[in-house]
Structures are given as C-alpha cells and as structure tokens.
Write a protein that holds these residues in place. Sequence first.
Motif, mmCIF file in Angstrom:
data_model
loop_
_atom_site.group_PDB
_atom_site.id
_atom_site.type_symbol
_atom_site.label_atom_id
_atom_site.label_comp_id
_atom_site.label_asym_id
_atom_site.label_seq_id
_atom_site.Cartn_x
_atom_site.Cartn_y
_atom_site.Cartn_z
ATOM 1 N N THR A 1 -16.824 -11.653 -49.483
ATOM 2 C CA THR A 1 -18.052 -11.078 -50.030
ATOM 3 C C THR A 1 -18.874 -12.196 -50.655
ATOM 4 O OG1 THR A 1 -17.040 -10.623 -52.182
ATOM 5 C CG2 THR A 1 -16.903 -8.894 -50.517
ATOM 6 N N THR A 2 -20.128 -11.901 -50.936
ATOM 7 C CA THR A 2 -21.014 -12.915 -51.513
ATOM 8 C C THR A 2 -20.545 -13.343 -52.895
ATOM 9 O OG1 THR A 2 -22.867 -11.936 -50.304
ATOM 10 C CG2 THR A 2 -23.401 -13.456 -52.108
ATOM 11 N N VAL A 3 -20.178 -12.372 -53.720
ATOM 12 C CA VAL A 3 -19.672 -12.654 -55.069
ATOM 13 C C VAL A 3 -18.357 -11.900 -55.251
ATOM 14 C CG1 VAL A 3 -20.149 -12.628 -57.540
ATOM 15 C CG2 VAL A 3 -22.040 -12.899 -55.908
ATOM 16 N N PRO A 4 -17.237 -12.493 -54.880
ATOM 17 C CA PRO A 4 -15.949 -11.806 -55.001
ATOM 18 C C PRO A 4 -15.593 -11.513 -56.458
ATOM 19 C CG PRO A 4 -15.636 -14.121 -54.474
ATOM 20 C CD PRO A 4 -17.098 -13.861 -54.357
ATOM 21 N N GLN A 5 -14.923 -10.386 -56.659
ATOM 22 C CA GLN A 5 -14.543 -9.958 -58.004
ATOM 23 C C GLN A 5 -13.037 -9.958 -58.211
ATOM 24 O OE1 GLN A 5 -16.876 -9.341 -60.357
ATOM 25 N NE2 GLN A 5 -18.436 -9.872 -58.834
ATOM 26 N N SER A 6 -12.254 -9.888 -57.131
ATOM 27 C CA SER A 6 -10.800 -9.813 -57.259
ATOM 28 C C SER A 6 -10.169 -10.449 -56.022
ATOM 29 C CB SER A 6 -10.349 -8.364 -57.396
ATOM 30 O OG SER A 6 -10.596 -7.647 -56.196
ATOM 31 N N ASP A 7 -8.834 -10.490 -56.022
ATOM 32 C CA ASP A 7 -8.121 -11.080 -54.881
ATOM 33 C C ASP A 7 -8.388 -10.308 -53.596
ATOM 34 O OD1 ASP A 7 -7.141 -12.827 -56.692
ATOM 35 O OD2 ASP A 7 -5.024 -12.384 -56.383
ATOM 36 N N ALA A 8 -8.712 -9.026 -53.726
ATOM 37 C CA ALA A 8 -8.979 -8.221 -52.535
ATOM 38 C C ALA A 8 -10.228 -8.691 -51.796
ATOM 39 C CB ALA A 8 -9.135 -6.750 -52.928
ATOM 40 N N ASP A 9 -11.083 -9.460 -52.488
ATOM 41 C CA ASP A 9 -12.315 -9.957 -51.870
ATOM 42 C C ASP A 9 -12.113 -11.304 -51.177
ATOM 43 O OD1 ASP A 9 -13.696 -7.742 -52.820
ATOM 44 O OD2 ASP A 9 -14.106 -8.710 -54.738
ATOM 45 N N PHE A 10 -10.863 -11.772 -51.114
ATOM 46 C CA PHE A 10 -10.565 -13.048 -50.457
ATOM 47 C C PHE A 10 -9.617 -12.816 -49.292
ATOM 48 C CE2 PHE A 10 -11.744 -14.381 -54.724
ATOM 49 C CZ PHE A 10 -12.474 -15.545 -54.506
ATOM 50 N N THR A 11 -9.666 -13.719 -48.354
ATOM 51 C CA THR A 11 -8.686 -13.728 -47.269
ATOM 52 C C THR A 11 -8.005 -15.088 -47.259
ATOM 53 O OG1 THR A 11 -8.346 -13.496 -44.889
ATOM 54 C CG2 THR A 11 -10.408 -14.511 -45.586
ATOM 55 N N ALA A 12 -6.695 -15.092 -47.088
ATOM 56 C CA ALA A 12 -5.920 -16.331 -47.110
ATOM 57 C C ALA A 12 -5.285 -16.549 -45.744
ATOM 58 C CB ALA A 12 -4.853 -16.275 -48.195
ATOM 59 N N VAL A 13 -5.495 -17.730 -45.187
ATOM 60 C CA VAL A 13 -4.915 -18.100 -43.901
ATOM 61 C C VAL A 13 -3.845 -19.150 -44.151
ATOM 62 C CG1 VAL A 13 -5.355 -19.128 -41.650
ATOM 63 C CG2 VAL A 13 -7.048 -17.589 -42.672
ATOM 64 N N VAL A 14 -2.666 -18.940 -43.590
ATOM 65 C CA VAL A 14 -1.580 -19.896 -43.748
ATOM 66 C C VAL A 14 -1.103 -20.335 -42.369
ATOM 67 C CG1 VAL A 14 0.089 -17.999 -43.948
ATOM 68 C CG2 VAL A 14 0.720 -20.291 -44.701
ATOM 69 N N ALA A 15 -0.853 -21.621 -42.237
ATOM 70 C CA ALA A 15 -0.376 -22.163 -40.960
ATOM 71 C C ALA A 15 0.678 -23.219 -41.243
ATOM 72 C CB ALA A 15 -1.534 -22.760 -40.163
ATOM 73 N N LEU A 16 1.721 -23.211 -40.433
ATOM 74 C CA LEU A 16 2.790 -24.203 -40.551
ATOM 75 C C LEU A 16 3.015 -24.822 -39.178
ATOM 76 C CD1 LEU A 16 4.992 -25.515 -42.336
ATOM 77 C CD2 LEU A 16 6.537 -23.692 -41.591
ATOM 78 N N ARG A 17 2.869 -26.149 -39.108
ATOM 79 C CA ARG A 17 3.053 -26.860 -37.851
ATOM 80 C C ARG A 17 4.287 -27.751 -37.942
ATOM 81 N NH1 ARG A 17 -2.376 -28.059 -38.652
ATOM 82 N NH2 ARG A 17 -1.876 -30.274 -38.861
ATOM 83 N N ARG A 18 5.040 -27.773 -36.871
ATOM 84 C CA ARG A 18 6.184 -28.667 -36.760
ATOM 85 C C ARG A 18 5.928 -29.592 -35.584
ATOM 86 N NH1 ARG A 18 11.593 -25.650 -36.447
ATOM 87 N NH2 ARG A 18 10.586 -24.835 -34.559
#
Length: 647
Positions: A104-121
């Motif tokens: 969102t333009t102005v996030p207010q909580s963790d629900a307004d964020f998206t987290a991407v995780v990647a693990l490379r070997r």
Amino acid sequence: MLRLRRLEIEGFGPFADRAELTFPNERGVTVVYGDNMRGKTSLMNAIRYAFLGEIQGRGDRTRGILSACNRDLVAARKFGFRIGLAVHYEGADFDLMREVTAMTTVPQSDADFTAVVALRRGGVVLGPAERTALLRAMLPRDVARFFLFDGELLDQYAELLISESDAGRVISEAIEQILGVPVLRDARDHLMVLASAASRASAKEASKHQKTQAIGNALESANDMKEFHEQERDRKAAELEDLLAKRDEIETELRHQEAYAAAVERLDRARKDRKAARAAQEVKSTELKVAMKDAWRTVLEEPVADAKAAAQEAVEEAFSSFVSSLRLHAIENGHCRTCDQDVPEDVRLRLAETLPSHATAAEVVDFAGNAALTRKSELDGFRQKDVRGEVRLIWEALRQARLDEAEAAGRIVDANKILEDQDPDELRNRKLTLTELGSKIGATRYAIAAEQKRIDEQNEAIARFARQLEAAGTPELAAFQQRERVLDRTRTVFADAVDRYKTALRSRVQESATELFVQMTTEKEDYASLAINEHYGLTIIHKDGRAEDSRSAGAEQVVALALMGALQANAPLRGPIVMDTPFGRLDPKHTANVVRALPTMAEQVVLFVQEGEIDRDTIRELLGSHLLHEYQLDKETARRTRVMEAR
C-alpha cells in the motif's frame, strides 16, 4: 558447521543506504565498533531476520516490519528493506535473501507488507520445503540465543543455579536442545507411548473374554482417564509456557530497564551539573564585571604613587621657600611677621648667613605652596586597589565552569544515545502486569500438579489391573502382556541411558567451561574450577574446595561466557558467535582476558563493541593475528548510519 560469509543490508534500521560486511573464512574475530546502539542492534536483527524471519525487540518480543524500516526513507514515503546473508553450511555455500516491500502507499501494519525469501545453493534456487528444512537446521529458533546474544543479558544465566527458577528452566531446556538431548528424550517418550498402546491392546483383548472382561473394561477405562488427564495436563503446560514466556519477556525488559534507569539517572545528573556550571558562569561573570570596575585603579597604581612622591617633594620645596621668604622679610625689614616682633641686629646677621641665595618674596612663594598642597591632597584622596589576584581567581573559576558545562554536555549526549529508542511509559505499563502473571502462573501450576496426581492415580490403577490380568493367566493375553512388559522395561532402560548420557554431557561441559573460565578470570590464584548442576548452572569453586556464594556482576558475565564457549565445544550444532556489548560490567583486566579468549570460544566470532568500553589499539594488541576484520558504524544522523572500514 555454520559460518557467515557476507551480510548486506539496505533500508533496515538506521541503514538507509546499502551496507555490507564480509567475514573471512578462517578462525578468528571480526569487530564492529560504534557508539550507535540502534546500529549494532539492527545488525544483529538483520542476521536474525535472515535466518528466522523475525525481528527481535526489547526482551524476547518481536517487532513489526514497519518499525524496522529506515525512518528517513519512511519520511520520504519509501517503505521496505532488503537483507542478504551468504553462509557456508555443511560443505556448501548458500545465499539467503529476504526482501520486504509495501503493498500500500502508506502501510500501517505487517499485513500491508509482502516478504519474499529465497535460498540458493551454488546458484540453484531451492524449493520452499527444502529451504525451510535447511534454515531450521542451520539455526534452530530455540537455540538462536547461544549464537546471537546480548552481552548485557548474560547475567540471566545465573538463573540456572536456582532450581525453582522458570527462566533457568527455559534456558536449561534450550541448552539440552543445542546439545542434542531432545532427540533421545523424544525416543524415550515414544517408548512410553508404545507401552501405553500395548496396555490398551491388552485391555481390549481382555474385555473380549468373559473371565477377564470386567478387569479389561476397568483397565480400558483407566487408560482413557489417564489419556484425558494427560491431554489436560499438556494443555495446561502449554498455557504455562505462554505465561512464562510473557513473564520472561517482561523480566528481560526490566533487566534492560536497569541500564535505561542508570542512563536516565546519568542524564538527570548531567543536566543538573550543566545547569550548575551555567549558573556558576553567570555568578563569576558578574563578579568579574564588578572587579573590572576598579581595574583602572590597578593600572594607575604606579603612576599615582610617582605623582604622590612628586607632589610631596613640591610641597616640601614650597614650604622651604616660604620659610626662607619669611627670614628674608625679617632681615630686610627688621621685623618678624610671624610673631610680630622686631628682630635684633645680631639675629638678622645670623639669619642672613643661613638664607639661601635664591630666596624670593613671601607673596610669590605662598601662592606656589597652596597649589602644591592642593595637588597633594587630591592625590592622597585616590583609592588604590590591586585586583589582579582577585581577577585571576575569578577568571580561573569561570574557565573551570565552562569546562564543566562542556563535560556535562558530553555526558548528556552519551546518555541520550542510550535512551534513543527507549519508551519509559511502555516499560511502566508492562511492569504492572507482573503481579497478574504471577497469580496466573501459580494457578496453572497448581492445575498441572493436580492433573499429574490424577495421572499417577490412574497409573497405579493400570498397574493393579495389569497384575490381575497376569494372575488370571489366560493364554489369549500372554502375547499382549509380554509385549507390554518388554516395552515398559525398554523405556526404563532407555530413560536410564538418557540420564547417564546427560550426566556425561554435563561433565564435558563443566570441563570445557572450567578451562575457559580459568583463562578469563583475574582471580587465578584463588579460583580453581567451575562445578555444574543438573540444570547446567555453573558455580565457582575456590582452590580450597569452597563454593563462591557471592559473585559480582562481572564474574557472572565471565561464567556465562565460559558456558557459551563450552556449549560450542560440545554441541553437535556449531556456528558463529555474534556478541553485542559483552564488556559493560567487566573491569579492564577481565575485559582483556575475555578478548584474548574469544578466538577459542568458537570458530567464528563477530563482536559489536561500544566505543569507550575498550579502545581499538588494545583490541588489536590482544587479538593479534586472530583479528580478521574491523568495521565502524558512522552515525551521520539519528536516522542514518553507514558501515565503514575501521581506521
């Protein structure tokens, strides 16, 4: 074996710009210097977030994503951050990346964020299941405290010496986990479950036959009741764990509050000292102004003294001339104007012999004498005052007051750095919940004890019914009873083996911890060793065999550091030690010993050092070739810090 290779941060905490730290692939210590507590905490949290996907706040609480975003970027409506961590694990190189972006333009909580995780070997991106399994294996959440820890909280490990301490029990369980004990304990508990299942099978078989039906039904009912009470006990135990975790969170917070309270006290004292220094400057400035009003008198002291001497000489000359003029008048006129008598001839002749050749008329001399007397009188009225000593004392006091103000201002800056991220109102509110939590914990413990008593009663009933079935001697039950006996005896043997293993493990930890402790303590002539209890608490033993019962806060930290190193030496799971500010309560000699011992505590040590705890030249001298890399945190503003190569 886990090793850190590189850490990259951008937009996280005070690191608005990209920051990078590299860790050499050899045994030794990397040191990060800085007086920015938020910067050091953010570096520690970046490593934690990379592995666990959580941001630790005060105590054991987790913080929200928004609170971890850089404040400068947030003010510019830019949200999110990126953390990259390269590690070496079990012979392979891995690159771990977590990137958080706002939805969102102005996030207010963790629900307004998206987290991407990647693990490379080796450049190959791993799937979610394999990634999750590897991250859990690299750094299990429950043992992270032994790899990423705050040196100011090392004193909490003294709770291991208190048998009824909840905090000590939690730490003890975490220690057993890092040492691999839970695997064996789970196997023991599995045998218990199998024995209980065999008992149920015996009861079910017995209920099929008329001769043993009543006993079988009773046995089956006892097993049902036991299972019900076990479930209730486990439910209450889970509630207790939650309550204890909340209480531990608050108690840990209050431990931090000790440092906070001390900083507040130092801040108040520094502000008071600064105010007093400013007041002293005002007083001395006023005194200086008053003293300087008479400073011109000090300057004129010598000229006035010379003028007085000249005036006195002029008066004496005028008086001498006047006397001579009177004599001349008496000689010339034969009459004395002073006594109004005639002067005999013989007296006139005698006076003429004493008369100066330059004598003049009395009227002229009388006018000159009046002027000389007037000047001398004026000069005698001049008030002399030497203010040089007084001004010197006032000026020295004024200079000292200015120095005191500057020193107090420096202490204010230092205290404010410590208090930068503190919230006193939140701390007060959380402290109020301790009493309520204590009541709930007590009630829950009572409920668990009551359920355990009912379980024990059902176990006695089950054992009684099992003996009755065995006495019945029916061939149909023989095989079931035999299986039950074998499983129960196996469980007993396995439980004894686990206890013996734990005893041997504690002995090895004690030996390793003693070696490190003797290396770090300054009381080498008095202290001989450490003794471990069943909870992994360590007691200092004197050379005369006496246990130390009153150790200092510094000694607590040294013992805790020895335990950390001993766990690294004896645990199947090994990794880096990332340590924040371990020297706060240590004197210089203990600090030097701890620094020397760091390379022996783990293969890889990352040390965050508060400026002022120990200087860089001392660290370089103590570590020598074991010092692999140095960084410094340059705090540009309260919201922006850079990671630089140390100078």
